[in-house]
Enzyme design. Structure first.
Site, PDB file in Angstrom:
ATOM      1  N   ARG A  10      11.334   2.747  -3.487  1.00  0.00           N
ATOM      2  CA  ARG A  10      10.587   3.607  -4.236  1.00  0.00           C
ATOM      3  C   ARG A  10      10.858   5.054  -3.961  1.00  0.00           C
ATOM      4  O   ARG A  10       9.956   5.309  -4.549  1.00  0.00           O
ATOM      5  CB  ARG A  10       9.119   3.138  -4.939  1.00  0.00           C
ATOM      6  CG  ARG A  10       8.855   1.625  -5.337  1.00  0.00           C
ATOM      7  CD  ARG A  10       7.621   0.943  -5.303  1.00  0.00           C
ATOM      8  NE  ARG A  10       7.443   0.493  -4.211  1.00  0.00           N
ATOM      9  CZ  ARG A  10       6.961  -0.601  -3.663  1.00  0.00           C
ATOM     10  NH1 ARG A  10       5.575  -0.850  -5.154  1.00  0.00           N
ATOM     11  NH2 ARG A  10       6.072  -1.931  -2.793  1.00  0.00           N
TER      12      ARG A  10
ATOM     13  N   THR B  14       7.742  -9.803   3.296  1.00  0.00           N
ATOM     14  CA  THR B  14       7.404 -10.369   4.142  1.00  0.00           C
ATOM     15  C   THR B  14       7.163 -10.626   5.229  1.00  0.00           C
ATOM     16  O   THR B  14       6.705 -11.341   6.561  1.00  0.00           O
ATOM     17  CB  THR B  14       5.689  -9.116   3.932  1.00  0.00           C
ATOM     18  OG1 THR B  14       4.975 -10.624   2.785  1.00  0.00           O
ATOM     19  CG2 THR B  14       5.624  -7.695   3.371  1.00  0.00           C
TER      20      THR B  14
HETATM   21  C1  UD1 Z   1       2.264  -5.954   0.666  1.00  0.00           C
HETATM   22  C2  UD1 Z   1       1.515  -7.294   0.013  1.00  0.00           C
HETATM   23  C3  UD1 Z   1       0.848  -6.831  -0.785  1.00  0.00           C
HETATM   24  C4  UD1 Z   1      -0.574  -5.689  -0.445  1.00  0.00           C
HETATM   25  C5  UD1 Z   1       0.336  -4.078   0.377  1.00  0.00           C
HETATM   26  C6  UD1 Z   1      -0.871  -3.846   1.280  1.00  0.00           C
HETATM   27  C7  UD1 Z   1       2.721  -8.104   0.462  1.00  0.00           C
HETATM   28  C8  UD1 Z   1       3.945  -9.484  -0.750  1.00  0.00           C
HETATM   29  N1  UD1 Z   1       1.966  -7.907   0.017  1.00  0.00           N
HETATM   30  O1  UD1 Z   1       3.018  -5.291  -0.857  1.00  0.00           O
HETATM   31  O2  UD1 Z   1      -0.565  -7.938  -0.908  1.00  0.00           O
HETATM   32  O3  UD1 Z   1      -1.718  -5.163  -0.928  1.00  0.00           O
HETATM   33  O4  UD1 Z   1       1.265  -4.566   0.773  1.00  0.00           O
HETATM   34  O5  UD1 Z   1      -0.038  -2.028   1.252  1.00  0.00           O
HETATM   35  O6  UD1 Z   1       2.981  -8.360   2.115  1.00  0.00           O
HETATM   36  N2  UD1 Z   1       8.857  -5.274   4.680  1.00  0.00           N
HETATM   37  C9  UD1 Z   1       9.914  -5.874   6.164  1.00  0.00           C
HETATM   38  N3  UD1 Z   1      10.359  -7.512   5.225  1.00  0.00           N
HETATM   39  C10 UD1 Z   1      10.822  -7.045   4.052  1.00  0.00           C
HETATM   40  C11 UD1 Z   1       9.666  -6.704   2.919  1.00  0.00           C
HETATM   41  C12 UD1 Z   1       8.539  -5.702   3.742  1.00  0.00           C
HETATM   42  O7  UD1 Z   1      10.061  -5.515   6.855  1.00  0.00           O
HETATM   43  O8  UD1 Z   1      11.817  -7.950   3.588  1.00  0.00           O
HETATM   44  C13 UD1 Z   1       8.049  -4.105   4.831  1.00  0.00           C
HETATM   45  C14 UD1 Z   1       8.373  -3.019   4.630  1.00  0.00           C
HETATM   46  O9  UD1 Z   1       8.627  -2.689   5.512  1.00  0.00           O
HETATM   47  C15 UD1 Z   1       6.818  -2.845   4.787  1.00  0.00           C
HETATM   48  C16 UD1 Z   1       5.803  -4.533   4.932  1.00  0.00           C
HETATM   49  O10 UD1 Z   1       6.330  -4.874   4.827  1.00  0.00           O
HETATM   50  O11 UD1 Z   1       6.471  -1.926   5.814  1.00  0.00           O
HETATM   51  C17 UD1 Z   1       5.004  -4.144   3.363  1.00  0.00           C
HETATM   52  O12 UD1 Z   1       6.733  -3.771   2.365  1.00  0.00           O
HETATM   53  P1  UD1 Z   1       6.359  -2.924   0.940  1.00  0.00           P
HETATM   54  O13 UD1 Z   1       7.467  -3.576   0.003  1.00  0.00           O
HETATM   55  O14 UD1 Z   1       5.506  -2.065   1.150  1.00  0.00           O
HETATM   56  O15 UD1 Z   1       4.987  -4.360   0.223  1.00  0.00           O
HETATM   57  P2  UD1 Z   1       3.989  -4.118  -0.673  1.00  0.00           P
HETATM   58  O16 UD1 Z   1       4.655  -4.613  -2.399  1.00  0.00           O
HETATM   59  O17 UD1 Z   1       3.512  -2.340  -0.659  1.00  0.00           O
HETATM   60 CA    CA Z   2       3.699  -0.921   0.627  1.00  0.00          CA
END
Ligand code: UD1
Ligand code: CA
Length: 470
Positions: free
Chosen positions: A19, A92
Site C-alpha cells: 500500500r 504475520t
Molecule cells: C496486522 C494485524 C491486525 C492489526 C494490525 C495492527 C494480522 C493478520 N493482522 O494487520 O490484526 O490490527 O496489524 O497494525 O496480523 N509482515 C511480515 N510478513 C508477512 C506479513 C506481514 O513480516 O508475511 C509484517 C509487516 O512487515 C508488518 C507487520 O507484519 O510490519 C504487520 O503486517 P501488515 O500486513 O501491515 O498487517 P495489517 O494488515 O496491518
Molecule cells: Ca500494518
C-alpha cells in the site's frame, strides 16, 4: 528484566508494504528523519530483551544493512539484533514461525510490527508488567477507536473475556459494532508460542497465516489471555500507506514540540515547525515558523532561530540569532548573528560574536571571535582570526580545479571589497587588502596589499571622442 523473567523481541518487517506503492521497504520509510523501524527498536530495547529478532523478506538485505549501519552501529546494539529470513510473504503468523529458530532461550517473546513507529518503551514496559501480574500466557495491546478501519477487531464474550481477533477482511455481520482493535503487539510464553504458531492455517480472506489466530487458539485451549487496553490509540497507529505515514509523522512532531515547549522553548507555530526527536533546545529560545531542526542538533538558551531556517547536525550556543539561513554539520558560538540568506556548510566553527550576513557562504572554516562576513562573500577552507572584517564580495579562491587550498587571515585584518584571495595564501595580522585586489602572495602583518591595475584618468577624453565622431 522484571522478576528475573527473560524476554526476547521479534519485530515483523518482512511485509511487502504494497500500500506504500514504492520500491523502498516499508519499515525504512522515514519519520522525522529516521526509519520507522528505528523507533520500534528504541521502544523494544526498553524491556531489556535478550535479543531482538527482525524478520525480513523482500529487499530484506536493504533493511538489514540500514539497521546494522544505523540503529545497531554500536557494539552493544549489534550484539542485541539478529535477522530472520521469511522467504515468501505468507502472513504475520508465518513470519513469526520463521523467527522461532533465532529466538534464544527465554520465558516470553514480545512480538511487534515494524510499521507501528509511535509505540513507546513506557507502553511496552507496562504491557510486560501487566503480563506478569496477570500471570498471562498471552498478552496483547488493544485500543478503542471511533473508526476501526483495517485493524483486526477484538471479540469478547458477555463477561469481557477475550475470545479472539477477527481481521477486517473476515468480519462477519455480527462483528460490525466492534470498536476495540488489535494493536499488533503481543507477549506470548515462548513454549506456548511455538505450539500455537505450528497449528495456524491460511483458510481466511487473505489466504495468509494470521498471527492473530493464536489468540483464539490460546483462549480455546484454556490459556490465560490478557488484553492490555492502551488509552491513547494514536500511539499504536499502524502505517500502511503514505497518508498514514504523513499522519504519524505529524503526530510525532507534535509530541516533540510539546515536550520542548514544556521545557521552556517558545515555538511560535508548531504546525509549521519541523524538529527531529533528539534535538535539544535551551530555555527562552524562540523558534520562528518555517524552521527545520534536524539530526543531532543542539541549540542553547535565548536564541532566535528562524523564520525559515534549517539547521542540520550542528551545535549552536546561547543568545545567537539565525534567520532565513542553512547551517550544516557545524559549530556556532554565543551571540552570533547569521543571516538572512546565509549558508554555513559542513566543518565550520563560528566563534562568539561573529556576524555572517546577507548572502554569505562559509565552508570548512574557522571564523574567529567578533569577525564580520557580510554581503555576498564566500569563505571556504579558511582559518580566520578574531575581529577580521571581510568586505562585500570577497572570495577565498580555494579550488584550483584539482585540489583545495587554505587561506589564513590574521587577527584584525581588513579585507576590502571584491578581493580574491588565491589560496594557499596568508593575510597577516592587522593588515589591509585593498578593494578589488586579486591576492596571490602573502601579505605581511600590518602591511597593505594592493594587487590591481593603477587607475588612469584621460583628461578631456569625452569631448575629443565626440569631435572625432561628428
Ligand atoms: C496486522 C494485524 C491486525 C492489526 C494490525 C495492527 C494480522 C493478520 N493482522 O494487520 O490484526 O490490527 O496489524 O497494525 O496480523 N509482515 C511480515 N510478513 C508477512 C506479513 C506481514 O513480516 O508475511 C509484517 C509487516 O512487515 C508488518 C507487520 O507484519 O510490519 C504487520 O503486517 P501488515 O500486513 O501491515 O498487517 P495489517 O494488515 O496491518
Ligand atoms: Ca500494518
Amino acid at each position: 528484566m522484571a522478576l528475573g523473567r527473560k524476554i526476547s523481541v521479534v519485530i515483523l518487517a518482512a511485509g511487502e508494504g504494497t500500500r506504500m506503492k514504492s520500491d523502498t521497504p516499508k519499515v525504512l520509510f522515514p519519520l522525522c528523519g529516521r526509519p520507522m523501524v528505528d523507533y520500534v527498536l528504541d521502544a523494544a530495547s526498553c524491556v531489556n530483551p535478550e535479543k531482538i529478532v527482525i524478520v525480513i523478506g523482500r529487499r530484506g538485505e536493504v533493511v538489514a544493512e540500514r539497521v546494522t549501519e544505523g540503529w545497531a552501529r554500536d557494539r552493544d546494539r549489534a550484539d542485541l539484533v539478529r535477522f530472520a529470513w521469511q522467504p515468501e510473504r505468507r502472513g504475520t503468523g508465518h513470519a513469526v514461525s520463521c523467527a522461532m529458530e533465532q529466538i534464544p532461550v527465554c520465558d516470553d517473546v514480545m512480538i511487534l510490527c515494524g510499521d507501528t513507529p509511535l509505540i513507546t518503551g513506557d507502553m511496552l514496559v507496562r504491557l510486560f508488567e501487566s503480563h506478569l501480574s496477570a500471570k498471562a500466557h498471552v498478552s496483547l495491546v488493544t485500543a478503542v477507536v471511533d473508526d476501526p478501519g483495517d485493524y483486526g477487531r477484538m471479540r469478547r464474550d458477555a463477561t469481557g473475556a477475550v475470545l479472539g481477533i477477527v481481521e477486517a477482511k473476515d468480519l462477519l455481520p455480527g462483528d460490525g459494532h466492534i470498536r476495540e482493535i488489535n494493536a499488533g503487539i503481543y507477549i506470548v510464553n515462548k513454549g506456548i508460542l511455538a505450539e500455537l504458531v505450528s497449528t495456524l492455517d491460511d483458510r481466511n480472506a487473505k489466504g495468509e497465516f494470521y498471527l492473530t489466530d493464536i489468540v483464539e487458539k490460546a483462549a480455546q485451549a484454556g490459556y490465560a489471555v490478557n488484553a492490555f487496553v492502551c488509552e491513547d490509540a494514536s500511539l499504536i497507529q499502524g502505517v500502511n500507506d503514505r497518508y498514514a505515514l504523513a499522519f504519524a509523522e505529524s503526530r510525532l512532531r507534535e509530541t516533540v514540540i510539546r515536550n520542548l515547549c514544556l521545557g521552556g522553548v517558545a515555538v511560535r507555530d508548531p504546525r509549521n515547525t519541523y524538529i527531529d526527536p533528539g534535538v535539544t533546545i535551551g530555555r527562552d529560545t524562540i523558534i520562528e515558523p518555517g524552521t527545520f531542526l534536524r539530526g543531532k542538533t543542539a541549540i542553547g538558551r535565548e536564541c532566535i532561530i528562524g523564520p525559515g531556517t534549517e539547521i542540520i547536525d550542528s551545535q549552536v550556543g546561547d543568545n545567537t540569532e539565525i534567520w532565513r539561513s542553512v547551517v550544516e554539520a557545524s559549530t556556532v558560538g554565543n551571540h552570533v548573528s547569521i543571516g538572512p540568506f546565509s549558508h554555513i556548510r559542513p566543518g565550520s566553527v563560528i566563534e562568539d560574536y561573529v556576524s555572517v550576513g546577507n548572502f554569505a557562504e562559509v565552508k570548512n572554516s574557522r571564523i574567529g571571535l567578533g569577525s564580520k562576513i557580510h554581503h555576498h562573500s564566500y569563505i571556504g577552507d579558511c582559518t580566520m582570526g578574531s575581529n577580521v572584517n571581510i568586505g562585500a564580495g570577497t572570495v577565498t579562491v580555494n579550488y584550483d580545479g584539482h585540489r583545495k587550498h587554505r587561506t589564513v587571515i590574521g587577527d584584525n585584518a581588513f579585507i576590502g571589497c571584491n578581493a580574491n584571495l588565491i589560496a594557499p595564501v596568508r593575510i597577516g595580522k592587522a593588515s589591509y587588502v585593498a578593494a578589488g585586489s586579486t591576492v596571490t602572495q602573502d601579505v605581511p602583518d600590518g602591511a597593505l596589499g594592493i594587487a590591481r591595475e593603477r587607475q588612469v584618468n584621460k583628461e578631456g577624453w569625452v569631448a575629443k571622442r565626440r569631435q572625432k565622431l561628428d
